[in-house]
Design a protein around this motif. Structure first.
Motif, PDB file in Angstrom:
ATOM      1  N   LEU A 261      63.183 120.047  48.957  1.00  0.00           N
ATOM      2  CA  LEU A 261      63.017 120.054  49.733  1.00  0.00           C
ATOM      3  C   LEU A 261      64.286 121.122  51.140  1.00  0.00           C
ATOM      4  CD1 LEU A 261      61.993 116.919  50.349  1.00  0.00           C
ATOM      5  CD2 LEU A 261      60.335 118.585  50.280  1.00  0.00           C
ATOM      6  N   SER A 262      65.059 120.712  50.725  1.00  0.00           N
ATOM      7  CA  SER A 262      65.954 121.576  50.998  1.00  0.00           C
ATOM      8  C   SER A 262      67.873 121.310  50.599  1.00  0.00           C
ATOM      9  CB  SER A 262      66.821 120.144  52.452  1.00  0.00           C
ATOM     10  OG  SER A 262      66.955 120.091  52.318  1.00  0.00           O
ATOM     11  N   LEU A 263      68.469 122.388  50.938  1.00  0.00           N
ATOM     12  CA  LEU A 263      69.990 122.754  50.642  1.00  0.00           C
ATOM     13  C   LEU A 263      70.536 121.327  50.962  1.00  0.00           C
ATOM     14  CD1 LEU A 263      71.838 124.876  48.856  1.00  0.00           C
ATOM     15  CD2 LEU A 263      72.789 125.194  51.577  1.00  0.00           C
ATOM     16  N   LEU A 264      71.173 121.109  49.671  1.00  0.00           N
ATOM     17  CA  LEU A 264      71.717 119.363  49.953  1.00  0.00           C
ATOM     18  C   LEU A 264      73.570 120.732  49.632  1.00  0.00           C
ATOM     19  CD1 LEU A 264      69.989 118.050  47.159  1.00  0.00           C
ATOM     20  CD2 LEU A 264      69.686 117.355  50.037  1.00  0.00           C
ATOM     21  N   ARG A 265      74.064 118.770  49.998  1.00  0.00           N
ATOM     22  CA  ARG A 265      75.791 119.443  50.000  1.00  0.00           C
ATOM     23  C   ARG A 265      76.638 117.948  49.580  1.00  0.00           C
ATOM     24  NH1 ARG A 265      74.286 121.923  54.583  1.00  0.00           N
ATOM     25  NH2 ARG A 265      74.891 124.402  54.852  1.00  0.00           N
ATOM     26  N   LYS A 266      77.801 118.292  48.764  1.00  0.00           N
ATOM     27  CA  LYS A 266      78.126 117.644  47.702  1.00  0.00           C
ATOM     28  C   LYS A 266      79.549 117.161  48.114  1.00  0.00           C
ATOM     29  CE  LYS A 266      77.874 117.107  43.627  1.00  0.00           C
ATOM     30  NZ  LYS A 266      77.696 117.069  42.446  1.00  0.00           N
ATOM     31  N   GLN A 267      80.369 116.806  48.599  1.00  0.00           N
ATOM     32  CA  GLN A 267      82.091 116.748  49.014  1.00  0.00           C
ATOM     33  C   GLN A 267      82.693 116.235  48.166  1.00  0.00           C
ATOM     34  OE1 GLN A 267      82.269 115.936  52.976  1.00  0.00           O
ATOM     35  NE2 GLN A 267      81.971 117.722  53.944  1.00  0.00           N
ATOM     36  N   ASN A 268      83.385 117.098  47.336  1.00  0.00           N
ATOM     37  CA  ASN A 268      84.830 116.070  46.505  1.00  0.00           C
ATOM     38  C   ASN A 268      86.335 115.990  46.846  1.00  0.00           C
ATOM     39  OD1 ASN A 268      82.885 115.468  44.951  1.00  0.00           O
ATOM     40  ND2 ASN A 268      82.574 117.838  43.712  1.00  0.00           N
ATOM     41  N   PHE A 269      87.251 115.136  47.422  1.00  0.00           N
ATOM     42  CA  PHE A 269      88.228 114.891  48.228  1.00  0.00           C
ATOM     43  C   PHE A 269      89.411 114.696  47.229  1.00  0.00           C
ATOM     44  CE2 PHE A 269      91.339 112.311  50.251  1.00  0.00           C
ATOM     45  CZ  PHE A 269      91.506 113.081  51.050  1.00  0.00           C
ATOM     46  N   ALA A 270      89.896 115.645  46.683  1.00  0.00           N
ATOM     47  CA  ALA A 270      90.887 114.608  45.971  1.00  0.00           C
ATOM     48  C   ALA A 270      92.958 114.787  46.620  1.00  0.00           C
ATOM     49  CB  ALA A 270      91.200 116.174  44.782  1.00  0.00           C
ATOM     50  N   ILE A 271      93.302 114.320  46.132  1.00  0.00           N
ATOM     51  CA  ILE A 271      94.628 114.614  46.810  1.00  0.00           C
ATOM     52  C   ILE A 271      95.740 115.083  45.294  1.00  0.00           C
ATOM     53  CG2 ILE A 271      96.762 113.465  47.080  1.00  0.00           C
ATOM     54  CD1 ILE A 271      95.511 110.597  48.163  1.00  0.00           C
TER      55      ILE A 271
ATOM     56  N   ILE B 134      89.716 119.592  49.775  1.00  0.00           N
ATOM     57  CA  ILE B 134      88.110 119.172  49.320  1.00  0.00           C
ATOM     58  C   ILE B 134      87.584 120.408  48.907  1.00  0.00           C
ATOM     59  CG2 ILE B 134      86.387 119.037  51.751  1.00  0.00           C
ATOM     60  CD1 ILE B 134      88.379 117.265  53.125  1.00  0.00           C
ATOM     61  N   ASN B 135      86.142 120.123  48.333  1.00  0.00           N
ATOM     62  CA  ASN B 135      85.690 121.214  47.774  1.00  0.00           C
ATOM     63  C   ASN B 135      84.541 120.484  48.408  1.00  0.00           C
ATOM     64  OD1 ASN B 135      84.842 122.941  46.424  1.00  0.00           O
ATOM     65  ND2 ASN B 135      84.616 122.195  44.324  1.00  0.00           N
TER      66      ASN B 135
END
Length: 140
Positions: free
Chosen positions: A85-95, A103-104
């Motif tokens: 239905l749409s373009l989705l985004r996923k964020q990955n946070f790492a130290i 942040i990816n």
């Protein structure tokens, strides 16, 4: 002559379509992430759970035909997907080491099951079917 060259350039440029190819994540199959290189491409993907999928991609947004097989190449599931239905985004946070942060952001499409799906047992015998409309399972 200059007008003709300019007109030809405009016509050829307007017919050129740039489609950014993004990964497609198939949520029903954990680990199934594909990145099609061209349309009508057939892709095999190992699911690392004694199964693999074979997909034929019709659209970069996820329209495809999918077949799921056992490790012994017995057909387990078959059906079609429609575009996400749409373009989705996923964020990955790492130290990271040294106190830094990373942040990816991943952009992807998540197609929806559509139409009739058939399900087979481990011997290849049909045991169930389902009908989906844009990801929503319909009552029988």
């Amino acid at each position: 002559m200059k007008k003709l060259v300019a007109l030809l350039f405009i016509v050829s440029f307007s017919s050129f379509q740039t489609v950014k190819k993004r990964r497609i994540i198939i949520k029903e199959y954990p680990g199934a992430t594909i990145l099609p290189r061209k349309l009508n491409e057939i892709i095999f993907e190992d699911l690392f759970d004694q199964r693999f999928i074979k997909v034929k991609v019709f659209s970069y947004k996820g329209k495809m035909h999918l077949e799921c097989y056992s490790k012994d190449s017995i057909l387990l599931e078959v059906g079609d997907y429609t575009n996400s239905l749409s373009l989705l985004r996923k964020q990955n946070f790492a130290i990271v080491a040294g106190g830094g942060e990373n942040i990816n952001v991943t952009e992807y499409y998540e197609p929806l099951r559509n139409g009739k799906w058939l399900f087979y047992d481990t011997l290849g015998r049909l045991y169930d079917s389902a009908y989906y409309v844009k990801g929503i399972k319909q009552r029988k």
